[in-house]
Design an enzyme around this catalytic site. Structure first.
Site, PDB file in Angstrom:
ATOM      1  N   GLY A 152     -30.871  -9.052  26.544  1.00 49.07           N
ATOM      2  CA  GLY A 152     -31.075  -7.968  27.495  1.00 49.07           C
ATOM      3  C   GLY A 152     -32.426  -8.038  28.163  1.00 49.07           C
ATOM      4  O   GLY A 152     -33.117  -7.028  28.294  1.00 49.07           O
TER       5      GLY A 152
ATOM      6  N   GLY B 123     -35.903  -4.072  32.555  1.00 51.35           N
ATOM      7  CA  GLY B 123     -36.379  -3.099  31.585  1.00 51.35           C
ATOM      8  C   GLY B 123     -37.354  -3.647  30.562  1.00 51.35           C
ATOM      9  O   GLY B 123     -38.114  -4.583  30.826  1.00 51.35           O
ATOM     10  N   ILE B 124     -37.330  -3.070  29.359  1.00 53.25           N
ATOM     11  CA  ILE B 124     -38.299  -3.482  28.345  1.00 53.25           C
ATOM     12  C   ILE B 124     -38.056  -4.920  27.897  1.00 53.25           C
ATOM     13  O   ILE B 124     -38.993  -5.607  27.506  1.00 53.25           O
ATOM     14  CB  ILE B 124     -38.305  -2.525  27.133  1.00 53.25           C
ATOM     15  CG1 ILE B 124     -37.009  -2.613  26.341  1.00 53.25           C
ATOM     16  CG2 ILE B 124     -38.593  -1.097  27.558  1.00 53.25           C
ATOM     17  CD1 ILE B 124     -37.062  -1.831  25.037  1.00 53.25           C
ATOM     18  N   GLY B 125     -36.814  -5.380  27.958  1.00 54.38           N
ATOM     19  CA  GLY B 125     -36.543  -6.774  27.579  1.00 54.38           C
ATOM     20  C   GLY B 125     -37.246  -7.751  28.491  1.00 54.38           C
ATOM     21  O   GLY B 125     -37.845  -8.731  28.024  1.00 54.38           O
TER      22      GLY B 125
ATOM     23  N   SER C  27     -32.936   3.601  18.450  1.00 53.34           N
ATOM     24  CA  SER C  27     -33.280   4.787  19.232  1.00 53.34           C
ATOM     25  C   SER C  27     -33.389   5.999  18.324  1.00 53.34           C
ATOM     26  O   SER C  27     -32.684   6.099  17.305  1.00 53.34           O
ATOM     27  CB  SER C  27     -32.208   5.057  20.294  1.00 53.34           C
ATOM     28  OG  SER C  27     -32.406   6.310  20.916  1.00 53.34           O
TER      29      SER C  27
ATOM     30  N   TYR D  52     -23.129   6.529  21.620  1.00 53.03           N
ATOM     31  CA  TYR D  52     -24.432   5.880  21.670  1.00 53.03           C
ATOM     32  C   TYR D  52     -25.223   6.146  20.391  1.00 53.03           C
ATOM     33  O   TYR D  52     -25.779   5.226  19.778  1.00 53.03           O
ATOM     34  CB  TYR D  52     -25.208   6.376  22.882  1.00 53.03           C
ATOM     35  CG  TYR D  52     -26.584   5.767  23.034  1.00 53.03           C
ATOM     36  CD1 TYR D  52     -26.739   4.475  23.521  1.00 53.03           C
ATOM     37  CD2 TYR D  52     -27.729   6.492  22.689  1.00 53.03           C
ATOM     38  CE1 TYR D  52     -27.994   3.908  23.664  1.00 53.03           C
ATOM     39  CE2 TYR D  52     -28.990   5.933  22.827  1.00 53.03           C
ATOM     40  CZ  TYR D  52     -29.120   4.641  23.309  1.00 53.03           C
ATOM     41  OH  TYR D  52     -30.374   4.084  23.432  1.00 53.03           O
TER      42      TYR D  52
END
Length: 299
Positions: free
Chosen positions: A25, A29-31, A150, A173
């Protein structure tokens, strides 16, 4: 730049030259930010995602840093695609020093994958489980496995029966993020019992408006979430990436395993996430769903 993830994590002096990293991923984003931070520290990085154009753009940035980058496309809702990703990593690296299980998402459509498993659970948990299992014997002696979880796990309790039911939204989720933490702690326990020096930890990256997560939210929430970028105190994409990079390379965490972090700080997850029997049952059932030999069996 003061907001570089490696600077936020206080690891900008870490020398990762010669290290091999896989960040799932990592096309956005953060990846993406974590992959580039590892590249600036000297690591060669395998970039993963479903968007080839975006992936090749990250590879170009890594190449400009003077390290080797390569993009491998894989759909985490498809087990064959994950097997192919693992096979490519094995073929193109001598071993893997960093495995960052970062890919995942929040999905709104109720559906099952080809395994008859709820889509969110398959993408967020089963595919990282399968990828890790396929790469276990390819990990370097002191490799680190990092799983993006998360704080949303706190709203869930483990229910393995619901995995065969179509579901979506926050309930699905949260359940998948609980599975991420249970997977990571059980992996750490089994690695330790097997006498391996490989470590495994999970983390909550923060509520990150710029991460791309908001595109999965219903109604007007994506626009509202995006506006939070300008609000002081809201976690940035760089902060989230720093949490991942900290776990991947910080010398302060040598030997640290089986822990859950909020950002860069060790914290205590929910009681459901600390249930060893639940972790064991999840580990065993995951192998059954995937129809693979149970990894690190006997421990």
């Amino acid at each position: 730049m003061s907001n570089l993830p490696e600077r936020i994590a206080d690891v900008e002096d870490a020398d990762c030259t010669g290290m091999q990293a896989l960040v799932t991923g990592s096309t956005s984003g953060i990846g993406r930010h974590a992959a580039l931070a590892l590249g600036r520290l000297g690591a060669d990085v395998i970039v993963h995602g479903r968007d080839r154009q975006a992936g090749e753009a990250v590879v170009d940035e890594l190449t400009a840093l003077g390290v080797e980058g390569r993009f491998v496309e894989a759909d985490f809702a498809d087990t064959d695609s994950v097997w192919e990703l693992a096979a490519t990593v094995r073929a193109e690296t001598e071993s893997l020093d960093i495995l960052a299980n970062n890919a995942g998402g929040f999905f709104r459509n109720n559906r099952l994958t080809g395994l008859g498993v709820e889509y969110t659970f398959h993408v967020n948990h089963l595919s990282p489980y399968l990828l890790t299992a396929e790469l276990l014997d390819h990990l370097a002696a002191d490799a680190r496995v990092i799983t993006t979880a998360s704080a949303a796990h706190k709203g869930a309790s483990l229910d393995l029966d619901r995995v065969s039911e179509a579901d979506s939204g926050m309930g699905a989720y949260s359940h998948s993020k609980l599975a991420n933490i249970l997977f990571s702690t059980e992996l750490a326990r089994r690695l330790d019992a097997a006498g391996e020096d490989v470590t495994a930890n999970s983390f909550h990256p923060g509520a990150i408006p710029g991460s791309g997560f908001s595109r999965f939210l219903p109604g007007p929430l994506p626009d509202l979430f995006a506006k939070l970028d300008a609000v002081p105190g809201v976690t940035s994409v760089e902060d989230g990436a720093a949490a991942l990079v900290n776990l991947a390379v910080s010398p302060r965490l040598d030997g640290t395993s089986g822990r859950y972090f909020s950002g860069q700080d060790v914290t205590t997850p929910s009681s459901a996430a600390r249930n060893r029997d639940g972790a064991k049952r999840l580990w065993e059932r995951s192998a059954e769903w995937l129809d693979v030999e149970e990894p690190l069996s006997g421990y």
